[in-house]
Design a protein around this motif. Structure first.
Motif, mmCIF file in Angstrom:
data_model
loop_
_atom_site.group_PDB
_atom_site.id
_atom_site.type_symbol
_atom_site.label_atom_id
_atom_site.label_comp_id
_atom_site.label_asym_id
_atom_site.label_seq_id
_atom_site.Cartn_x
_atom_site.Cartn_y
_atom_site.Cartn_z
ATOM 1 N N GLU A 1 0.855 -1.181 0.000
ATOM 2 C CA GLU A 1 0.000 0.000 0.000
ATOM 3 C C GLU A 1 0.903 1.247 0.000
ATOM 4 O O GLU A 1 2.027 1.169 0.469
ATOM 5 C CB GLU A 1 -0.897 0.009 1.246
ATOM 6 N N PRO A 2 0.490 2.387 -0.545
ATOM 7 C CA PRO A 2 -0.846 2.652 -1.095
ATOM 8 C C PRO A 2 -1.061 2.178 -2.527
ATOM 9 O O PRO A 2 -2.194 2.217 -3.006
ATOM 10 C CB PRO A 2 -0.933 4.183 -1.039
ATOM 11 N N CYS A 3 0.003 1.712 -3.203
ATOM 12 C CA CYS A 3 -0.156 1.329 -4.603
ATOM 13 C C CYS A 3 -1.120 0.148 -4.779
ATOM 14 O O CYS A 3 -1.905 0.119 -5.720
ATOM 15 C CB CYS A 3 1.195 0.960 -5.206
ATOM 16 N N ARG A 4 -1.041 -0.816 -3.850
ATOM 17 C CA ARG A 4 -1.808 -2.053 -3.999
ATOM 18 C C ARG A 4 -3.282 -1.802 -4.319
ATOM 19 O O ARG A 4 -3.877 -2.509 -5.120
ATOM 20 C CB ARG A 4 -1.659 -2.892 -2.720
ATOM 21 N N SER A 5 -3.843 -0.790 -3.703
ATOM 22 C CA SER A 5 -5.269 -0.555 -3.919
ATOM 23 C C SER A 5 -5.511 0.696 -4.760
ATOM 24 O O SER A 5 -6.589 1.259 -4.757
ATOM 25 C CB SER A 5 -5.971 -0.433 -2.566
ATOM 26 N N CYS A 6 -4.484 1.142 -5.479
ATOM 27 C CA CYS A 6 -4.623 2.381 -6.255
ATOM 28 C C CYS A 6 -4.894 2.064 -7.724
ATOM 29 O O CYS A 6 -4.210 1.229 -8.320
ATOM 30 C CB CYS A 6 -3.337 3.194 -6.125
ATOM 31 N N PRO A 7 -5.871 2.724 -8.307
ATOM 32 C CA PRO A 7 -6.197 2.450 -9.718
ATOM 33 C C PRO A 7 -5.087 2.865 -10.692
ATOM 34 O O PRO A 7 -5.068 2.426 -11.832
ATOM 35 C CB PRO A 7 -7.471 3.279 -9.967
ATOM 36 N N GLU A 8 -4.174 3.708 -10.232
ATOM 37 C CA GLU A 8 -3.103 4.182 -11.123
ATOM 38 C C GLU A 8 -2.008 3.144 -11.347
ATOM 39 O O GLU A 8 -1.113 3.346 -12.170
ATOM 40 C CB GLU A 8 -2.427 5.423 -10.507
ATOM 41 N N ARG A 9 -2.062 2.043 -10.564
ATOM 42 C CA ARG A 9 -0.867 1.184 -10.517
ATOM 43 C C ARG A 9 -0.521 0.519 -11.851
ATOM 44 O O ARG A 9 0.627 0.183 -12.091
ATOM 45 C CB ARG A 9 -0.999 0.144 -9.409
ATOM 46 N N ALA B 1 7.969 10.384 -5.103
ATOM 47 C CA ALA B 1 7.452 11.419 -5.997
ATOM 48 C C ALA B 1 5.935 11.421 -6.025
ATOM 49 O O ALA B 1 5.308 12.413 -6.393
ATOM 50 C CB ALA B 1 7.995 11.220 -7.416
ATOM 51 N N CYS B 2 5.313 10.313 -5.620
ATOM 52 C CA CYS B 2 3.850 10.250 -5.574
ATOM 53 C C CYS B 2 3.355 10.959 -4.316
ATOM 54 O O CYS B 2 3.837 10.704 -3.217
ATOM 55 C CB CYS B 2 3.389 8.807 -5.570
ATOM 56 N N SER B 3 2.368 11.826 -4.495
ATOM 57 C CA SER B 3 1.878 12.576 -3.337
ATOM 58 C C SER B 3 1.141 11.672 -2.354
ATOM 59 O O SER B 3 0.869 12.070 -1.231
ATOM 60 C CB SER B 3 0.983 13.728 -3.789
ATOM 61 N N LEU B 4 0.830 10.442 -2.759
ATOM 62 C CA LEU B 4 0.178 9.507 -1.831
ATOM 63 C C LEU B 4 1.202 8.722 -1.008
ATOM 64 O O LEU B 4 0.837 8.000 -0.087
ATOM 65 C CB LEU B 4 -0.700 8.524 -2.608
ATOM 66 N N SER B 5 2.474 8.860 -1.357
ATOM 67 C CA SER B 5 3.508 8.146 -0.608
ATOM 68 C C SER B 5 3.667 8.763 0.777
ATOM 69 O O SER B 5 3.689 9.990 0.916
ATOM 70 C CB SER B 5 4.844 8.227 -1.351
ATOM 71 N N PHE C 1 3.010 1.796 -12.319
ATOM 72 C CA PHE C 1 3.682 0.677 -11.660
ATOM 73 C C PHE C 1 4.271 1.064 -10.301
ATOM 74 O O PHE C 1 5.214 0.457 -9.834
ATOM 75 C CB PHE C 1 4.780 0.086 -12.540
ATOM 76 N N GLY C 2 3.729 2.114 -9.688
ATOM 77 C CA GLY C 2 4.247 2.506 -8.380
ATOM 78 C C GLY C 2 5.507 3.356 -8.475
ATOM 79 O O GLY C 2 6.161 3.630 -7.474
ATOM 80 N N GLY C 3 5.850 3.782 -9.702
ATOM 81 C CA GLY C 3 6.971 4.700 -9.864
ATOM 82 C C GLY C 3 8.317 4.007 -9.942
ATOM 83 O O GLY C 3 8.408 2.819 -10.247
ATOM 84 N N ALA D 1 9.286 0.415 -1.531
ATOM 85 C CA ALA D 1 8.388 1.508 -1.140
ATOM 86 C C ALA D 1 7.760 2.169 -2.364
ATOM 87 O O ALA D 1 8.305 2.135 -3.462
ATOM 88 C CB ALA D 1 9.171 2.555 -0.353
ATOM 89 N N THR D 2 6.604 2.774 -2.170
ATOM 90 C CA THR D 2 6.024 3.631 -3.207
ATOM 91 C C THR D 2 7.009 4.760 -3.494
ATOM 92 O O THR D 2 7.618 5.312 -2.571
ATOM 93 C CB THR D 2 4.689 4.214 -2.697
ATOM 94 N N ASP D 3 7.158 5.097 -4.757
ATOM 95 C CA ASP D 3 8.050 6.192 -5.142
ATOM 96 C C ASP D 3 7.637 7.470 -4.399
ATOM 97 O O ASP D 3 6.487 7.905 -4.504
ATOM 98 C CB ASP D 3 7.923 6.375 -6.665
HETATM 99 S S1 SF4 Z 1 2.688 5.538 -7.068
HETATM 100 FE FE1 SF4 Z 1 0.983 6.711 -6.285
HETATM 101 S S2 SF4 Z 1 -0.376 6.942 -8.041
HETATM 102 FE FE2 SF4 Z 1 1.048 5.356 -8.554
HETATM 103 S S3 SF4 Z 1 0.019 3.473 -7.950
HETATM 104 FE FE3 SF4 Z 1 1.245 4.090 -6.222
HETATM 105 S S4 SF4 Z 1 -0.075 5.289 -4.975
HETATM 106 FE FE4 SF4 Z 1 -1.039 5.148 -6.952
#
Ligand code: SF4
Ligand code: SF4
Lengths: 100, 366
Positions: B297-305, B329-333, B309-311, B325-327
């Motif tokens: 998470e947060p990528c696992r449940s994110c429609p952008e993945r 650069a993503c504001s959700l990280s 690909f999580g950056g 870890a989520t990149d």
């Molecule tokens: S990097 Fe950010 S936008 Fe991309 S899948 Fe993960 S949480 Fe979603």
């Protein structure tokens, strides 16, 4: 840069230098190779581009394709071919040979 | 929907040696831990195997690929295999005769970097001024019928001179102008406080790029991408980790991306020890972050993945120490704060020394 002939029935389209066709190994389809992109071509796009060698005019290309698109008249087909070629020109992939 | 991974592009880093020493170089910051260099024959096999796997193009790069003596032979081999042949270069050392030889051998696209419009700036950025040579090379490339891309890496030291840079590039009548932004990995990360542009600087660069796009329509494509430090979403790393690219280093390691070598804890296979197909399909570094199943998470449940690909894995590792870890650069990280801070932590002009790679010791270098 040399002046570029306009696109009409009499123009002779040719792929620009450094733009090339090849068969894709896995799909067998034609792909157009260019910097930073490979465009997979469907069958009818492939039929057109294969003929863009600077030899044939748009009219001649359309005539050769009549047997594939039996539902279209020659003028209709010419319009479609030119529409497609225009898009390739806008993307810098194609040029027109001056009429000889 | 994700499509199945398929190797499309081989990136052949022929040597790390380079006449330039850019402050944002993506080569490893530790050049000492290198194995034996690949031979011409090794490279030929890599080229053949990559094509057999489905690759459609090869980028010869480095360092400076012109410093690799066997370049023309490799170009010829790649072309024989119907790969689209790209050369990514600083333009030096190169004579017209050698470029003609390369074109003859099958080179199709030259991607030439330009650092700055003036002598002093070139030195400041690249440690050397090759501008006059670059202008000559661009003209030769056009004469020889090559596709020409002018690549300009933007950062704070040259972003204010973008009008001049664009005018210079336009004058060369290239097919494409690529305005890239520094990716803060490797040397660029060490120099981040010096290189990071402000939001305002980027905004005016974006406007200049848009105007150039308009002006040059139908003649030259102009590409500009907002850097990930100022976007709210990360870049998809090379179209997704191990989805379509393979990088092979001068000493024969197969990497999913240029910068991956810096990630500790990943094992990279040597192309002399394993068939390329096996490395691509089963190599542990390639499998580790392929697709989206490994996402936390947060990528696992994110429609952008499926899109990003999580950056970037290299960036996740460099900034958080955790490659999974989520990149940031993503504001959700949860680590996004380090990005916000970096935007604010720009060093006052002229106050920081630039760290750069040592001059290349290479016998080919005149
Ligand atoms: S990097 Fe950010 S936008 Fe991309 S899948 Fe993960 S949480 Fe979603
Ligand atoms: S992980 Fe980052 S540095 Fe590596 S290829 Fe992906 S985007 Fe580039």
């Amino acid at each position: 840069m040399a002046s570029i002939a306009p696109l009409n029935q009499a123009s002779r389209p040719r792929l620009r230098p450094g733009i090339r066709l090849r068969h894709d190994r896995s799909s067998g389809q034609l792909v157009l190779l260019a910097p930073e992109r490979g465009l997979a071509l469907n069958a009818s796009a492939g039929e057109i581009i294969q003929r863009c060698t600077g030899e044939l005019t748009v009219e001649e290309i359309a005539t050769e394709l009549m047997h594939i698109h039996r539902d279209l008249s020659l003028p209709e087909l010419e319009v479609q071919v030119m529409h497609f070629l225009r898009r390739l020109m806008d993307r810098g992939l194609l040029t027109m040979e001056m009429t000889r | 929907m994700t499509t199945a991974p398929r190797l499309l592009t081989l990136i052949a880093e022929l040597t790390y040696a380079c006449p330039q020493r850019c402050a944002y170089c993506s080569n490893p910051t530790h050049l000492t831990r290198q194995g034996r260099a690949l031979s011409d024959e090794d490279w030929m096999r890599v080229i053949d195997d990559a094509e057999a796997l489905g690759a459609l193009q090869v980028h010869f790069t480095g360092g400076e690929p012109l410093l690799y003596g066997g370049l023309a032979r490799l170009v010829a081999r790649a072309r024989e295999r119907e790969l689209y042949v790209n050369l990514v270069t600083s333009g030096s050392p190169l004579s017209r005769r050698r470029l003609a030889e390369l074109a003859q051998a099958g080179l199709e696209h030259l991607q030439l970097s330009i650092q700055a419009p003036s002598h002093d700036k070139s030195i400041e950025i690249a440690g050397v001024d090759l501008l006059q040579q670059k202008l000559k090379v661009a003209a030769w490339a056009k004469e020889l019928g090559l596709q020409l891309t002018i690549n300009i890496v933007l950062h704070r030291e040259n972003v204010g001179e973008l009008s001049e840079l664009l005018a210079l590039a336009e004058g060369l009548e290239p097919h494409r102008i690529e305005l890239a932004n520094v990716q803060y990995l490797g040397w660029a990360l060490s120099n981040r406080a010096r290189l990071m542009p402000s939001r305002e600087e980027l905004e005016s660069a974006r406007r200049l790029a848009a105007a150039a796009q308009e002006r040059l329509k139908g003649r030259t494509d102009v590409l500009f991408v907002l850097p990930d430090y100022y976007a709210e979403r990360p870049r998809a790393c090379m179209g997704g980790w191990a989805q379509s690219y393979m990088v092979v280093t001068p000493d024969g390691l197969a990497l999913p991306c240029h910068a991956a070598r810096a990630i500790t804890g990943l094992h990279f296979d040597d192309v002399r020890r394993h068939p390329l197909a096996a490395i691509w399909r089963e190599g542990s570094a390639f499998q580790e972050f392929r697709g989206t199943d490994w996402h936390p998470e947060p990528c696992r449940s994110c429609p952008e993945r499926h899109k990003d690909f999580g950056g970037c894995r290299c960036q996740a590792f460099a900034l958080t120490g955790d490659t999974r870890a989520t990149d940031p650069a993503c504001s959700l990280s949860p680590h996004h704060g380090v990005i916000r801070e970096a935007r604010g932590a720009r060093a006052p002009r002229g106050e920081l020394l630039t760290l750069r790679r040592a001059p290349s010791v290479d016998r080919n270098l005149q």
